[in-house]
Design an enzyme around this catalytic site. Structure first.
Site, mmCIF file in Angstrom:
data_model
loop_
_atom_site.group_PDB
_atom_site.id
_atom_site.type_symbol
_atom_site.label_atom_id
_atom_site.label_comp_id
_atom_site.label_asym_id
_atom_site.label_seq_id
_atom_site.Cartn_x
_atom_site.Cartn_y
_atom_site.Cartn_z
ATOM 1 N N ARG A 11 0.863 -1.178 0.000
ATOM 2 C CA ARG A 11 0.000 0.000 0.000
ATOM 3 C C ARG A 11 0.902 1.231 0.000
ATOM 4 N NH1 ARG A 11 -3.468 -2.622 -1.639
ATOM 5 N NH2 ARG A 11 -5.518 -3.114 -0.794
ATOM 6 N N GLU A 25 -2.653 7.916 -4.209
ATOM 7 C CA GLU A 25 -3.017 7.391 -5.528
ATOM 8 C C GLU A 25 -4.490 7.577 -5.885
ATOM 9 O OE1 GLU A 25 -1.955 3.216 -4.894
ATOM 10 O OE2 GLU A 25 -4.063 2.670 -5.006
ATOM 11 N N HIS A 33 -1.227 0.531 -9.732
ATOM 12 C CA HIS A 33 -1.947 -0.463 -8.926
ATOM 13 C C HIS A 33 -2.482 -1.604 -9.805
ATOM 14 C CE1 HIS A 33 -3.900 -0.763 -4.740
ATOM 15 N NE2 HIS A 33 -3.853 -1.966 -5.274
HETATM 16 P P1 NAI Z 1 -1.503 -11.586 4.228
HETATM 17 O O1 NAI Z 1 -2.497 -11.161 5.271
HETATM 18 O O2 NAI Z 1 -1.490 -12.990 3.756
HETATM 19 O O3 NAI Z 1 -0.020 -11.236 4.776
HETATM 20 C C1 NAI Z 1 0.314 -10.056 5.429
HETATM 21 C C2 NAI Z 1 1.507 -10.359 6.324
HETATM 22 O O4 NAI Z 1 1.927 -9.140 6.925
HETATM 23 C C3 NAI Z 1 1.166 -11.335 7.464
HETATM 24 O O5 NAI Z 1 2.105 -12.386 7.531
HETATM 25 C C4 NAI Z 1 1.202 -10.453 8.703
HETATM 26 O O6 NAI Z 1 1.626 -11.166 9.872
HETATM 27 C C5 NAI Z 1 2.230 -9.416 8.281
HETATM 28 N N1 NAI Z 1 2.173 -8.220 9.105
HETATM 29 C C6 NAI Z 1 1.103 -7.672 9.743
HETATM 30 N N2 NAI Z 1 1.491 -6.574 10.433
HETATM 31 C C7 NAI Z 1 2.826 -6.440 10.222
HETATM 32 C C8 NAI Z 1 3.800 -5.519 10.679
HETATM 33 N N3 NAI Z 1 3.476 -4.523 11.522
HETATM 34 N N4 NAI Z 1 5.075 -5.680 10.250
HETATM 35 C C9 NAI Z 1 5.418 -6.708 9.444
HETATM 36 N N5 NAI Z 1 4.534 -7.624 8.991
HETATM 37 C C10 NAI Z 1 3.262 -7.487 9.383
HETATM 38 O O7 NAI Z 1 -1.699 -10.568 3.032
HETATM 39 P P2 NAI Z 1 -1.275 -10.754 1.509
HETATM 40 O O8 NAI Z 1 -2.384 -11.393 0.763
HETATM 41 O O9 NAI Z 1 0.074 -11.345 1.440
HETATM 42 O O10 NAI Z 1 -1.221 -9.226 1.036
HETATM 43 C C11 NAI Z 1 -0.284 -8.302 1.557
HETATM 44 C C12 NAI Z 1 -0.681 -6.895 1.191
HETATM 45 O O11 NAI Z 1 -0.542 -6.701 -0.212
HETATM 46 C C13 NAI Z 1 -2.173 -6.558 1.446
HETATM 47 O O12 NAI Z 1 -2.377 -6.103 2.773
HETATM 48 C C14 NAI Z 1 -2.477 -5.481 0.461
HETATM 49 O O13 NAI Z 1 -2.287 -4.226 1.075
HETATM 50 C C15 NAI Z 1 -1.424 -5.676 -0.628
HETATM 51 N N6 NAI Z 1 -2.014 -6.065 -1.921
HETATM 52 C C16 NAI Z 1 -1.719 -5.304 -3.028
HETATM 53 C C17 NAI Z 1 -2.246 -5.630 -4.274
HETATM 54 C C18 NAI Z 1 -1.909 -4.841 -5.512
HETATM 55 O O14 NAI Z 1 -2.589 -5.011 -6.541
HETATM 56 N N7 NAI Z 1 -0.888 -4.008 -5.498
HETATM 57 C C19 NAI Z 1 -3.161 -6.764 -4.414
HETATM 58 C C20 NAI Z 1 -3.356 -7.525 -3.200
HETATM 59 C C21 NAI Z 1 -2.819 -7.163 -1.999
#
Ligand code: NAI
Length: 335
Positions: A240, A269, A301
């Protein structure tokens, strides 16, 4: 209620959304109206008479919007994305509107885009492409860097971060990681190492952000953390925008204390991304400045945008809506 009677207002609809949702909706038969504008305080009244609103990352779903949605008769907000940082969940709860999301669609789509950005940045593909298109086949200024043997720091090792770590390991990078909730079993199996965040900033040649945007992670990349990084380190952000303090990044890029950045997301954005500004003036000086650096790549994005992901997003979103209307357990509810 028959599915056909249920009315869904679909905001911020692009041609690829219409295609994928119309195709998947053949299995659900909901009554969907596609709007090409964002859901905002100004447009929220257009939800009048709809049971459900279907929204995306840059729609505004704050308390004011939610209160208007309630008055319009909306009972559910069906997010067609994973992140929910744009939703005031407390207000949704207070107004009795359920919120559901698509927690996973294709982590590969995002990780593969992050990998493409990284390789494009380190091998100067945008510059090379523009040169050869105009018949210039010289190589001066296009010297890249082998990633094999360098260290990649992955912040957030959830679904996407894990795929990214495995991809980068596949090209011979050493993997170090930071996560607030580490998955030690997976790390041990893969031979990857969790290290403290500060150490990750100091040791990594590539830093890739895959954690959610929360109060804890906002401006994780800031003046202080940038000052810890190697001068030739590159930052990849498909998470993000607000994970990075853009002012601090621009300052570091100008001082050449950072090697480059590839960004699929940007703090501010919502005004620009998903819209065509090519014949207009970009008034956001930070975005305009970022676009001038030769060592910065920006995509709008699009990391989620693969056929596989779009199909999965449409299917899960419509299934969430069906579960809600049938009174079943809403397993993808955001609380
Ligand atoms: P997920 O929920 O599977 O993984 C997120 C990870 O971040 C978890 O392992 C969690 O423990 C960790 N986390 C939480 N708080 C944290 C902190 N303070 N410091 C370090 N790690 C922390 O989510 P996923 O599916 O891997 O997606 C990650 C992010 O990618 C989403 O939150 C979303 O913002 C972004 N995203 C972007 C997209 C795009 O098109 N650019 C599409 C999909 C997701």
């Amino acid at each position: 209620m028959e599915n056909k009677e249920l009315k869904i207002a679909f905001y911020d609809a692009c041609s690829y959304d219409k295609e994928s949702f119309s195709e998947e909706n053949k299995n659900f038969l909901f009554n969907i109206d596609f709007f090409d504008f964002h859901l905002t305080e100004k447009t929220a009244l257009t939800a009048s008479g709809y049971d459900i609103v279907c929204t995306f990352v840059n729609d505004t779903i704050n308390r004011t919007v939610i209160s208007i949605l309630k008055k319009c008769g909306v009972k559910m907000i069906a997010l067609r994305c994973a992140g929910f940082n744009n939703v005031d969940l407390e207000a949704a709860k207070e107004f009795g509107i359920k919120v559901a999301r698509v927690p996973a669609y294709s982590p590969h789509s995002v990780a593969e885009h992050a990998l493409s950005l990284l390789l494009s940045l380190t091998r100067k593909i945008p510059q090379a492409y523009l040169r050869t298109r105009s018949g210039n086949f010289t190589l001066n200024g296009l010297t890249g860097r082998d990633l094999c043997g360098l260290t990649a720091g992955i912040i957030g090792t959830g679904k996407i971060g894990k795929v990214m770590a495995e991809c980068l390991s596949g090209i011979g990078m050493k993997i170090v990681m930071y996560d607030a909730y580490p998955d030690n079993d997976w790390a041990e199996k893969k031979g990857f190492t969790y290290i403290p965040l500060i150490e990750l900033f100091q040791k990594s040649d590539v830093i890739s952000l895959h954690c959610p945007l929360t109060d804890d992670t906002k401006h994780l990349v800031n003046e202080k953390s940038l000052s810890m990084m190697k001068n030739d380190a590159v930052i990849i952000n498909t998470g993000r925008g607000a994970l990075i303090d853009t002012h601090a990044l621009v300052k570091a890029l100008k001082k050449r204390t950072i090697g480059g950045a590839a960004l699929d997301v940007y703090e501010e954005e919502s005004r620009y991304f998903f819209a065509d500004w090519s014949a207009d003036v970009i008034k956001d000086d930070m975005l305009a400045r970022l676009l001038t650096f030769p060592n910065v790549i920006i995509t709008g994005h699009q990391a989620f945008l693969t056929k596989n992901a779009l199909k999965a997003i449409a299917d899960t979103t419509l299934q969430n809506i069906l579960d809600f209307t049938e009174g079943k357990e809403l397993k993808n509810e955001v609380k």
